[in-house]
Design a protein around this motif. Structure first.
Motif, PDB file in Angstrom:
ATOM      1  N   LEU A 152       0.865  -1.183   0.000  1.00  0.00           N
ATOM      2  CA  LEU A 152       0.000   0.000   0.000  1.00  0.00           C
ATOM      3  C   LEU A 152       0.900   1.232   0.000  1.00  0.00           C
ATOM      4  O   LEU A 152       1.885   1.284   0.730  1.00  0.00           O
ATOM      5  N   THR A 153       0.564   2.232  -0.826  1.00  0.00           N
ATOM      6  CA  THR A 153       1.456   3.388  -0.971  1.00  0.00           C
ATOM      7  C   THR A 153       0.724   4.692  -0.672  1.00  0.00           C
ATOM      8  O   THR A 153      -0.502   4.766  -0.757  1.00  0.00           O
ATOM      9  N   THR A 169      -7.704   3.089   1.611  1.00  0.00           N
ATOM     10  CA  THR A 169      -8.742   2.623   2.539  1.00  0.00           C
ATOM     11  C   THR A 169      -9.317   1.334   1.969  1.00  0.00           C
ATOM     12  O   THR A 169      -9.718   1.300   0.807  1.00  0.00           O
ATOM     13  N   ILE A 170      -9.336   0.304   2.784  1.00  0.00           N
ATOM     14  CA  ILE A 170      -9.882  -0.972   2.310  1.00  0.00           C
ATOM     15  C   ILE A 170     -11.085  -1.305   3.180  1.00  0.00           C
ATOM     16  O   ILE A 170     -10.967  -1.464   4.396  1.00  0.00           O
ATOM     17  N   ARG A 171     -12.244  -1.379   2.521  1.00  0.00           N
ATOM     18  CA  ARG A 171     -13.495  -1.537   3.250  1.00  0.00           C
ATOM     19  C   ARG A 171     -13.734  -2.982   3.698  1.00  0.00           C
ATOM     20  O   ARG A 171     -13.151  -3.918   3.171  1.00  0.00           O
ATOM     21  N   ARG A 172     -14.675  -3.124   4.580  1.00  0.00           N
ATOM     22  CA  ARG A 172     -15.028  -4.367   5.265  1.00  0.00           C
ATOM     23  C   ARG A 172     -15.112  -5.569   4.320  1.00  0.00           C
ATOM     24  O   ARG A 172     -15.767  -5.511   3.283  1.00  0.00           O
ATOM     25  N   GLY A 173     -14.418  -6.634   4.669  1.00  0.00           N
ATOM     26  CA  GLY A 173     -14.568  -7.887   3.950  1.00  0.00           C
ATOM     27  C   GLY A 173     -13.911  -7.946   2.581  1.00  0.00           C
ATOM     28  O   GLY A 173     -14.065  -8.934   1.866  1.00  0.00           O
ATOM     29  N   ALA A 174     -13.149  -6.927   2.195  1.00  0.00           N
ATOM     30  CA  ALA A 174     -12.468  -6.977   0.896  1.00  0.00           C
ATOM     31  C   ALA A 174     -11.206  -7.842   0.987  1.00  0.00           C
ATOM     32  O   ALA A 174     -10.639  -8.029   2.062  1.00  0.00           O
ATOM     33  N   PRO A 184      -1.836   5.665  -3.784  1.00  0.00           N
ATOM     34  CA  PRO A 184      -2.246   6.504  -2.658  1.00  0.00           C
ATOM     35  C   PRO A 184      -3.721   6.897  -2.695  1.00  0.00           C
ATOM     36  O   PRO A 184      -4.249   7.211  -3.768  1.00  0.00           O
ATOM     37  N   SER A 185      -4.354   6.849  -1.570  1.00  0.00           N
ATOM     38  CA  SER A 185      -5.720   7.333  -1.312  1.00  0.00           C
ATOM     39  C   SER A 185      -6.799   6.534  -2.038  1.00  0.00           C
ATOM     40  O   SER A 185      -7.974   6.881  -1.982  1.00  0.00           O
ATOM     41  N   VAL A 186      -6.415   5.458  -2.712  1.00  0.00           N
ATOM     42  CA  VAL A 186      -7.405   4.607  -3.378  1.00  0.00           C
ATOM     43  C   VAL A 186      -8.304   3.938  -2.341  1.00  0.00           C
ATOM     44  O   VAL A 186      -7.867   3.618  -1.247  1.00  0.00           O
TER      45      VAL A 186
END
Lengths: 232, 232, 232
Positions: A152-153, A169-174, A184-186
């Protein structure tokens, strides 16, 4: 084992050989700290000040506490900074590094050789596999899976231009496949999947499968995958 | 150096400072164990039981032996589990991690920062370069070369669905270029070559050169490459 | 802390617990050496000879000195070989490994888990991020940025054929994005940028942005990026 400063060790904690703890720290009920582990290492600014002022690392005016919850396992070779809070039943592999101002939720797994830079928020029941790298200022929600060597960058200008460092940001359950890289910021949406060896340049919507360089949509996540769990 | 439980140390073994050995273990004739090494660390189930039962890691009812052959070199920072068998003249770089139920053949090189997960079979004269990751249940035959940061995987559903974890099989004399990733259960044929930064989705037939994302056939391996050795 | 052989420790140096120094070594004014660090580890040939001859690692006929400049910070878990020269104000993250015959210029940052193989030349004010791998015989000029998990390689035949190992050369002020791989002997020109997750097969001319697998030219570096600094 060497304990410096104020270290609270709760009942049934075991700490193996050659481990060093810089307080203030609290190690929760029944936790296991393996050999050759460093706990409560000071952040850069504080380290620099203590060096410049000729103070020992053991003196720590204003240093924030490292909190390790109950039932945790920290295996050999870890370096964990002060101002880190680790929930219950968290398990670390070997040679993990976690910097300051990080919060890790309960029942999360941090694999061997994982590096978590400062100011990350990591949820509950997350699984971070061997050798993954979390840059500073990431958000990883509950039940996320990061495959081995995921990176992650946070600096899209690779130091060529000054910019605010914002991690993904990685959302729940991904789930993110091995060796993939997030720019960045994805943001990766809830229950989505990124295939192995991908490059994620843009946001991934919820419950979608993306892969490739750059990552493109392959299809929706099938109904029988664990996205179904997310609806409960 | 701290030795716990039954540790057999053969003649001319040298063990450097701060190293911890949890027996049962046998360290073969003339082997060198560097500083800050952990040998005979217990697998997860056994660790959990000993924590829950308040037993020391030094007591080990039924623990399987770690065997290090003669003339081996294990450099600083390694963590090697119990129930591992390492052949003669094997050499480890620094900060290597090897989990339980692993067999490593003679004269193999395991580079710095390499992680070998459980139940892998690694042949003789294999060369595994810096930072490579072998997931559980891999098979690496004799004389294979894995470049730096190669990643082998075993879970095609990235935890979204339950599945049997089967790692790749790499046949005799094959070479995998740096940073390449092999998908679960993929087989790379005898003497074949995978280029750097590739993604191997499907089996690679013998004596072929594949590269790309996804990896495709470029050509046959030239006759003067070491595939010629395989015929002898 | 254990010091073996001739170790010169200048004023205001601090060395933390469980650290081992094999001399000859010089640790400069005010430098900080963290816990569980190994300094002055012998190169392979010398290690093999001392094992075969039953000599201690502490005896070192002809061993070259490790020099750490003033004001350096070496964090926990590092292994640094003999015959390494580190300039002033250099900072290491955790679990760094640096092999013999390496020179590192002043004010350079070497991130956590970085591995620098033998005979590399690294300039001043270089920033090498977490988990990057520098193969032997690399040249990294001043003010270069290597993103996390960048891999530099030196063997285009992946051991299938014997060849001279020549690493990449990265010219002044260039930046390499995370997870990118440079093929052997490739040169990246002054002030150029390589995007993340790229594969660099051929030379990159100065002040150009390249990306992709294989990397291709996207555009010139914009005038307001730090290439402007290179002109001063």
């Amino acid at each position: 084992m060497k304990l410096f400063g104020h270290v609270e060790i709760q009942a049934r904690v075991r700490i193996e050989s050659n481990t060093v703890v810089y307080g203030p720290a609290r190690i929760g009920l029944g936790s296991f700290i393996g050999p050759n582990v460093i706990l409560g290492f000071p952040p850069k600014k504080e380290l620099t000040e203590s060096i410049n002022q000729g103070r020992s690392l053991h003196d720590a005016p204003g240093r924030r506490q490292l909190i390790i919850g109950k039932g945790c396992v920290v295996r050999s070779g870890a370096s964990v900074y002060s101002d880190v809070s680790i929930g219950e039943q968290v398990s670390f592999g070997h040679n993990v590094m976690v910097r300051e101002n990080v919060r890790i939720g309960k029942e999360t797994l941090i694999g061997t050789g994982v590096v978590v830079d400062g100011s990350c928020r990591i949820g509950e029941r997350v699984s971070i596999q061997t050798g993954a790298y979390l840059c500073s200022n990431c958000t990883i929600e509950d039940s996320v899976f990061l495959g081995p060597h995921v990176v992650l960058t946070n600096d899209k200008y690779v130091k060529q231009k000054s910019t605010r460092l914002v991690g993904p940001t990685i959302r729940r359950g991904a789930s993110i496949g091995a060796n993939s890289l997030l720019m960045p910021s994805v943001e990766v949406g809830e229950g989505s999947v990124v295939g192995a060896q991908s490059l994620v340049l843009h946001n991934v919507p919820p419950r979608s499968i993306y892969a490739g360089i750059p990552a493109k949509k392959l299809k929706k996540v099938p109904a029988d995958w664990r996205t179904s769990l997310l609806r409960s």
